[in-house]
Design a protein around this motif. Structure first.
Motif, short mmCIF file in Angstrom:
data_model
loop_
_atom_site.label_atom_id
_atom_site.label_comp_id
_atom_site.label_asym_id
_atom_site.label_seq_id
_atom_site.Cartn_x
_atom_site.Cartn_y
_atom_site.Cartn_z
N LEU A 132 53.58 18.27 21.63
CA LEU A 132 53.05 19.61 21.97
C LEU A 132 51.54 19.66 21.79
O LEU A 132 50.83 20.29 22.60
CB LEU A 132 53.73 20.68 21.12
N LYS A 133 51.02 19.04 20.75
CA LYS A 133 49.57 19.00 20.54
C LYS A 133 48.88 18.27 21.69
O LYS A 133 47.83 18.69 22.15
CB LYS A 133 49.23 18.33 19.20
N ARG A 134 49.47 17.18 22.13
CA ARG A 134 48.88 16.42 23.23
C ARG A 134 48.89 17.26 24.51
O ARG A 134 47.89 17.33 25.23
CB ARG A 134 49.60 15.11 23.47
N VAL A 135 50.01 17.91 24.81
CA VAL A 135 50.10 18.74 26.01
C VAL A 135 49.08 19.88 25.95
O VAL A 135 48.36 20.13 26.92
CB VAL A 135 51.54 19.29 26.20
N SER A 136 49.01 20.57 24.82
CA SER A 136 48.07 21.68 24.72
C SER A 136 46.62 21.19 24.84
O SER A 136 45.79 21.84 25.48
CB SER A 136 48.28 22.47 23.42
N GLY A 137 46.33 20.04 24.26
CA GLY A 137 44.98 19.48 24.37
C GLY A 137 44.62 19.14 25.80
O GLY A 137 43.51 19.44 26.27
N GLU A 138 45.55 18.53 26.52
CA GLU A 138 45.31 18.18 27.93
C GLU A 138 45.14 19.44 28.78
O GLU A 138 44.29 19.48 29.67
CB GLU A 138 46.47 17.33 28.47
N LEU A 139 45.95 20.45 28.51
CA LEU A 139 45.83 21.71 29.26
C LEU A 139 44.50 22.40 28.99
O LEU A 139 43.89 22.96 29.91
CB LEU A 139 47.00 22.65 28.93
N GLU A 140 44.03 22.35 27.76
CA GLU A 140 42.74 22.96 27.44
C GLU A 140 41.60 22.26 28.17
O GLU A 140 40.71 22.91 28.72
CB GLU A 140 42.50 22.95 25.93
N VAL A 141 41.62 20.93 28.17
CA VAL A 141 40.58 20.16 28.86
C VAL A 141 40.62 20.48 30.36
O VAL A 141 39.58 20.74 30.99
CB VAL A 141 40.76 18.65 28.62
N TRP A 142 41.82 20.46 30.95
CA TRP A 142 41.99 20.76 32.37
C TRP A 142 41.50 22.17 32.70
O TRP A 142 40.76 22.38 33.66
CB TRP A 142 43.46 20.59 32.74
N SER A 143 41.91 23.15 31.88
CA SER A 143 41.54 24.54 32.13
C SER A 143 40.03 24.73 32.04
O SER A 143 39.43 25.42 32.86
CB SER A 143 42.24 25.46 31.13
N LYS A 144 39.43 24.10 31.04
CA LYS A 144 37.98 24.23 30.85
C LYS A 144 37.22 23.69 32.05
O LYS A 144 36.24 24.26 32.49
CB LYS A 144 37.56 23.50 29.57
N SER A 145 37.68 22.57 32.59
CA SER A 145 36.98 21.98 33.73
C SER A 145 37.29 22.72 35.04
O SER A 145 36.42 22.90 35.87
CB SER A 145 37.31 20.50 33.88
N LYS A 146 38.52 23.18 35.20
CA LYS A 146 38.92 23.82 36.46
C LYS A 146 38.49 25.28 36.56
O LYS A 146 38.11 25.75 37.62
CB LYS A 146 40.44 23.73 36.64
N PHE A 147 38.55 26.01 35.46
CA PHE A 147 38.32 27.45 35.50
C PHE A 147 37.06 27.89 34.77
O PHE A 147 36.89 29.07 34.50
CB PHE A 147 39.53 28.19 34.90
N THR A 148 36.17 26.98 34.46
CA THR A 148 34.98 27.33 33.67
C THR A 148 34.15 28.40 34.36
O THR A 148 33.61 29.29 33.70
CB THR A 148 34.15 26.08 33.35
N ASN A 149 34.03 28.36 35.66
CA ASN A 149 33.24 29.36 36.36
C ASN A 149 33.89 30.74 36.28
O ASN A 149 33.19 31.74 36.19
CB ASN A 149 33.02 28.96 37.82
N ALA A 150 35.21 30.80 36.28
CA ALA A 150 35.90 32.08 36.17
C ALA A 150 35.62 32.71 34.80
O ALA A 150 35.35 33.91 34.71
CB ALA A 150 37.39 31.91 36.38
N HIS A 151 35.66 31.89 33.74
CA HIS A 151 35.39 32.42 32.40
C HIS A 151 33.95 32.93 32.29
O HIS A 151 33.70 33.99 31.71
CB HIS A 151 35.67 31.36 31.33
N LYS A 152 33.03 32.18 32.86
CA LYS A 152 31.62 32.61 32.83
C LYS A 152 31.44 33.89 33.63
O LYS A 152 30.72 34.79 33.22
CB LYS A 152 30.71 31.51 33.39
N ARG A 153 32.11 33.97 34.77
CA ARG A 153 31.99 35.16 35.62
C ARG A 153 32.58 36.37 34.92
O ARG A 153 32.01 37.46 34.96
CB ARG A 153 32.70 34.91 36.96
N ILE A 154 33.72 36.22 34.27
CA ILE A 154 34.34 37.32 33.53
C ILE A 154 33.40 37.81 32.44
O ILE A 154 33.21 39.02 32.25
CB ILE A 154 35.71 36.91 32.95
N LYS A 155 32.79 36.87 31.71
CA LYS A 155 31.85 37.25 30.65
C LYS A 155 30.67 38.03 31.23
O LYS A 155 30.26 39.05 30.68
CB LYS A 155 31.36 35.98 29.94
#
Length: 184
Positions: free
Chosen positions: A127-150
């Motif tokens: 579970l730790k490995r899956v969550s870590g991989e998802l966090e890395v993927w999300s950060k790279s794929k959706f980083t612009n969305a998070h910045k835009r929301i902010k």
């Protein structure tokens, strides 16, 4: 009607006084509620507050209250922070529902779960490995969305703090709708 509202406010203030409660100043949005009506009927006020006793205030000298932009409600959420301690907290994993709509989500979960070198490891490690991989993927794929929301939230706060009437209401509403689209 107006007489009843005045009576209720006086009764509330009297209650606060009788309990010796004081208002905690807040940072962020100056107005914490809006009726979202059109034109001259548009009203915004600072209704939502955090209160405490003098003893509590003395015990928590570092307390800060933040009023965030009202998104998805006509009231601003308040956050009460009891300390300014800058101790680095471990970030907790948060699953985002919109990940399920992405084609590569399933692949990332499967690949992280089935890493060949440790297929017999326990559930917690997997579970730790899956969550870590998802966090890395999300950060790279959706980083612009998070910045835009902010950025959109900052603009909403700026418009909310402006004492003008309803002229900014449409802009605030369109910003909220854009944030909700980015969340999906």
């Amino acid at each position: 009607m107006r007489l009843m509202e005045n009576y209720q406010m006086k009764a509330f203030r009297d209650f606060l006084d009788s309990c010796c409660l004081m208002d905690l100043e807040s940072k962020g949005c100056a107005y914490t509620w809006a009726n979202n009506r059109e034109g001259d009927a548009y009203v915004k006020k600072r209704l939502d507050r955090a209160v405490c006793s003098m003893e509590w205030r003395v015990a928590f000298t570092e307390v800060e209250v933040y009023a965030f932009s009202a998104i998805g409600s006509d009231h601003s959420p308040l956050l009460i922070s009891l300390s300014l301690g800058h101790a680095k907290r471990r970030k907790e994993f948060k699953f985002e529902d919109f990940w399920l709509e992405e084609a590569e989500y399933g692949e990332i979960v499967r690949d992280a779960w089935l890493k060949a070198e440790d297929t017999n490891q326990n559930l917690l490690i997997k579970l730790k490995r899956v969550s870590g991989e998802l966090e890395v993927w999300s950060k790279s794929k959706f980083t612009n969305a998070h910045k835009r929301i902010k950025s959109l939230k900052k603009e909403i706060q700026k418009l909310t703090n402006h004492p003008s009437g309803g002229q900014d209401r449409e802009r605030v509403q369109s910003l909220k709708e854009e944030i909700e689209k980015l969340w999906r």
